[in-house]
Design a protein around this motif. Structure first.
Motif, mmCIF file in Angstrom:
data_model
loop_
_atom_site.group_PDB
_atom_site.id
_atom_site.type_symbol
_atom_site.label_atom_id
_atom_site.label_comp_id
_atom_site.label_asym_id
_atom_site.label_seq_id
_atom_site.Cartn_x
_atom_site.Cartn_y
_atom_site.Cartn_z
ATOM 1 N N ARG A 124 -0.381 2.572 7.446
ATOM 2 C CA ARG A 124 0.646 1.674 6.897
ATOM 3 C C ARG A 124 0.256 1.208 5.498
ATOM 4 O O ARG A 124 1.086 1.164 4.586
ATOM 5 C CB ARG A 124 0.845 0.488 7.835
ATOM 6 C CG ARG A 124 1.933 -0.479 7.397
ATOM 7 C CD ARG A 124 2.318 -1.413 8.527
ATOM 8 N NE ARG A 124 1.176 -2.193 9.012
ATOM 9 C CZ ARG A 124 0.639 -2.069 10.217
ATOM 10 N NH1 ARG A 124 1.102 -1.180 11.079
ATOM 11 N NH2 ARG A 124 -0.373 -2.820 10.574
ATOM 12 N N ARG A 126 -1.657 2.797 3.408
ATOM 13 C CA ARG A 126 -1.617 3.929 2.473
ATOM 14 C C ARG A 126 -0.188 4.314 2.120
ATOM 15 O O ARG A 126 0.106 4.650 0.966
ATOM 16 C CB ARG A 126 -2.359 5.121 3.086
ATOM 17 C CG ARG A 126 -2.578 6.248 2.078
ATOM 18 C CD ARG A 126 -3.726 7.119 2.469
ATOM 19 N NE ARG A 126 -4.039 8.081 1.425
ATOM 20 C CZ ARG A 126 -5.265 8.357 1.003
ATOM 21 N NH1 ARG A 126 -6.304 7.706 1.507
ATOM 22 N NH2 ARG A 126 -5.473 9.257 0.057
ATOM 23 N N LEU A 127 0.689 4.266 3.106
ATOM 24 C CA LEU A 127 2.078 4.647 2.873
ATOM 25 C C LEU A 127 2.916 3.512 2.308
ATOM 26 O O LEU A 127 3.929 3.753 1.645
ATOM 27 C CB LEU A 127 2.719 5.134 4.169
ATOM 28 C CG LEU A 127 2.269 6.477 4.723
ATOM 29 C CD1 LEU A 127 2.993 6.766 6.018
ATOM 30 C CD2 LEU A 127 2.514 7.589 3.722
ATOM 31 N N GLY A 128 2.531 2.297 2.635
ATOM 32 C CA GLY A 128 3.341 1.168 2.200
ATOM 33 C C GLY A 128 4.613 1.024 3.005
ATOM 34 O O GLY A 128 5.570 0.395 2.565
ATOM 35 N N GLU A 134 5.245 5.253 10.040
ATOM 36 C CA GLU A 134 3.866 4.849 10.318
ATOM 37 C C GLU A 134 3.346 5.554 11.565
ATOM 38 O O GLU A 134 2.242 6.109 11.563
ATOM 39 C CB GLU A 134 3.806 3.333 10.518
ATOM 40 C CG GLU A 134 2.484 2.843 11.063
ATOM 41 C CD GLU A 134 2.618 1.512 11.778
ATOM 42 O OE1 GLU A 134 1.907 1.316 12.772
ATOM 43 O OE2 GLU A 134 3.436 0.681 11.346
ATOM 44 N N ASP A 179 0.120 10.884 0.816
ATOM 45 C CA ASP A 179 0.320 10.305 -0.507
ATOM 46 C C ASP A 179 1.594 10.846 -1.156
ATOM 47 O O ASP A 179 2.300 10.120 -1.863
ATOM 48 C CB ASP A 179 -0.884 10.613 -1.400
ATOM 49 C CG ASP A 179 -2.137 9.877 -0.948
ATOM 50 O OD1 ASP A 179 -2.015 8.881 -0.214
ATOM 51 O OD2 ASP A 179 -3.239 10.314 -1.325
ATOM 52 N N ALA A 182 4.445 9.001 0.364
ATOM 53 C CA ALA A 182 4.510 7.643 -0.163
ATOM 54 C C ALA A 182 5.049 7.641 -1.589
ATOM 55 O O ALA A 182 5.872 6.798 -1.966
ATOM 56 C CB ALA A 182 3.124 6.998 -0.118
#
Length: 200
Positions: A124, A126-128, A134, A179, A182
């Motif tokens: 969560r 790392r992804l935002g 998630e 990444d 994201a």
């Protein structure tokens, strides 16, 4: 006066956990555990109902131990390294909780949820994002790492090469994919489908 207790439930679970690593699942018998803690086998039943209940307690402790280790990780690379180290240090326990097999009693889902909490939290971060993505991302990371470690433990990599380098490469691909997701600001597959339908 009643006879003093010569063992305790934590000692019994510790003995069973040690036997699991030394002799495998078949080696965890009530007789073997009794010998390890220094009592007669019937005495164990004062503390635990039977072998099935004992294996459940062993698995629960393994999950709790793994959860504690993962929770201390700072970032997904460190978490993955901790997960791999646990698999190498306690291969029988690792197999017990990730692929218990037929005849092994089911552990309450709360133990697995506790062990997965750290990966979900770090994914969560790392992804935002949270929610469906998630969970999907956490499952992807866990599935890749579990598969890699499982193949290591079963000597599944037989073509040579540096396994540490292969681990680093695979992890970089998994994390790079997260990444990229994201960075693209993508939503869930369901939401993407809704967006396409709206455009049409």
């Amino acid at each position: 006066m009643p006879a003093p207790d010569r063992t305790s439930l934590p000692e019994i679970v510790t003995a069973a956990s040690a036997l699991l690593e030394e002799r495998g699942l078949d080696g965890v018998t009530m007789q073997a555990v009794a010998e390890r803690v220094g009592v007669r086998a019937p005495s164990l039943y004062k503390r635990v109902a039977g072998r099935e209940a004992l294996l459940r307690l062993v698995a629960e402790r393994a999950f709790a131990d793994l959860a504690e280790r993962l929770d201390a990780a700072r970032g997904l690379p460190e978490l993955a390294a901790v997960y791999r180290a646990y698999g190498h240090a306690r291969p029988a326990a690792f197999r017990l909780i990730v692929s218990p097999g037929v005849g092994v009693p089911a552990v309450d889902v709360s133990y697995a949820a506790a062990a997965s909490a750290a990966v979900r939290r770090l994914v969560r971060e790392r992804l935002g994002v949270s929610g469906v993505r998630e969970l999907e991302a956490a499952r992807t990371v866990t599935a890749w790492a579990t598969g890699f470690i499982g193949m290591e433990l079963h000597s599944g990599f037989n073509l040579g090469g540096d396994l540490d380098a292969a681990w680093d490469f695979g992890l970089s691909l998994v994390l790079g994919g997260l990444d990229a997701v994201a960075g693209a600001g993508e939503t869930s597959p369901q939401a993407r489908g809704s967006s396409v339908r709206e455009k049409n």
